[in-house]
Design an enzyme around this catalytic site. Structure first.
Site, short mmCIF file in Angstrom:
data_model
loop_
_atom_site.label_atom_id
_atom_site.label_comp_id
_atom_site.label_asym_id
_atom_site.label_seq_id
_atom_site.Cartn_x
_atom_site.Cartn_y
_atom_site.Cartn_z
N HIS A 19 0.83 -1.20 0.00
CA HIS A 19 0.00 0.00 0.00
C HIS A 19 0.87 1.26 0.00
CE1 HIS A 19 -3.19 -2.60 2.21
NE2 HIS A 19 -3.61 -2.41 0.99
N LYS A 43 -15.76 -8.08 3.35
CA LYS A 43 -14.68 -8.53 4.24
C LYS A 43 -15.01 -8.22 5.68
CE LYS A 43 -10.97 -7.87 0.87
NZ LYS A 43 -9.80 -7.06 0.51
N ARG A 96 -1.39 -6.29 -8.44
CA ARG A 96 -0.28 -7.24 -8.23
C ARG A 96 -0.27 -8.34 -9.28
NH1 ARG A 96 -2.48 -8.19 -2.33
NH2 ARG A 96 -4.28 -8.08 -3.72
N SER A 133 -2.98 -7.77 2.89
CA SER A 133 -3.41 -7.60 4.28
C SER A 133 -3.89 -8.93 4.85
CB SER A 133 -4.52 -6.56 4.38
OG SER A 133 -4.06 -5.31 3.97
O1 PNS Z 1 -8.35 -3.18 0.09
P1 PNS Z 1 -9.55 -3.75 -0.61
O2 PNS Z 1 -10.44 -4.53 0.37
O3 PNS Z 1 -9.21 -4.57 -1.83
O4 PNS Z 1 -10.40 -2.49 -1.09
C1 PNS Z 1 -11.59 -2.66 -1.79
C2 PNS Z 1 -12.37 -1.36 -1.88
C3 PNS Z 1 -12.71 -0.85 -0.49
C4 PNS Z 1 -11.50 -0.31 -2.55
C5 PNS Z 1 -13.62 -1.66 -2.69
O5 PNS Z 1 -14.40 -2.57 -1.99
C6 PNS Z 1 -14.41 -0.42 -3.02
O6 PNS Z 1 -14.05 0.33 -3.90
N1 PNS Z 1 -15.51 -0.20 -2.28
C7 PNS Z 1 -16.36 0.95 -2.50
C8 PNS Z 1 -17.82 0.58 -2.42
C9 PNS Z 1 -18.57 1.10 -3.64
O7 PNS Z 1 -18.60 2.27 -3.90
N2 PNS Z 1 -19.13 0.15 -4.43
C10 PNS Z 1 -19.94 0.41 -5.60
C11 PNS Z 1 -19.19 0.61 -6.88
S1 PNS Z 1 -17.97 -0.56 -7.30
#
Ligand code: PNS
Length: 166
Positions: A19, A43, A96, A133
């Site tokens: 990150h 999650k 990744r 993570s």
């Molecule tokens: O670190 P992560 O868990 O891979 O992050 C995922 C995250 C939080 C970036 C992803 O779940 C996200 O973009 N959530 C936003 C929720 C949202 O707006 N969803 C609707 C459109 S995709």
């Protein structure tokens, strides 16, 4: 919405060196970077959001990351709502592997349909290609050394916690 303002969203549970690498590089590309702890409904979390935010702030400061970096938390509503609120025209995702591309692509398309926000994929440094993570949570929870994968602030936090906390 400005294409000079970007958001790096994530669960950051906990923040990793992967990150931090993405944050450092994105901070060099944009005039203003928002690093946003977002609740991921898929999650179950380990650390409370406020703690993730504090660990991110400490890690960014200790890493000497230059540029205008703002750290925040977003628990209610769409990610694109936050982006609109701060005038950000770009979302940044670290990639990744092909798996990350498959996971991120539908979200990038939907987010673009919702508000026109663009998603930029930054390729992870190969040194961080296996860092996640979830891996850190598992190793730390079983009492292993995660210092090669996380910033010093996270190492310090994990050292003063008990493995059963994760
Ligand atoms: O670190 P992560 O868990 O891979 O992050 C995922 C995250 C939080 C970036 C992803 O779940 C996200 O973009 N959530 C936003 C929720 C949202 O707006 N969803 C609707 C459109 S995709």
């Amino acid at each position: 919405m400005s294409n000079r303002i970007a958001v790096v969203p994530g669960s950051f549970d906990p923040p990793t060196l992967g990150h931090l690498d993405i944050i450092r590089r994105a901070a060099g590309l944009y005039d203003e970077l928002h690093v946003l702890v977002v609740h991921n409904p898929d999650k179950e979390g380990m650390l409370p959001s406020a703690l993730r935010l504090r660990l991110l702030e400490q890690s960014i400061e200790e890493a000497g990351i230059k540029g205008k970096v703002i750290v925040g938390v977003w628990t209610v509503g769409l990610l694109v709502d936050y982006a609109q609120q701060v005038g950000a025209g770009v979302l940044i995702k670290g990639i990744r592997s092909q798996l990350d591309v498959s996971y991120e692509t539908p979200m990038a398309v939907v987010n673009n349909h919702l508000t026109g926000v663009e998603t930029v994929f930054l390729l992870a440094n190969p040194a961080n290609s296996v860092v996640s993570s979830s891996l850190v949570r598992q190793v730390a929870g079983l009492g292993g050394d995660v210092s090669p994968y996380v910033p010093p602030a996270v190492v310090r936090y994990l050292e003063q916690s008990t493995p059963s906390d994760f």
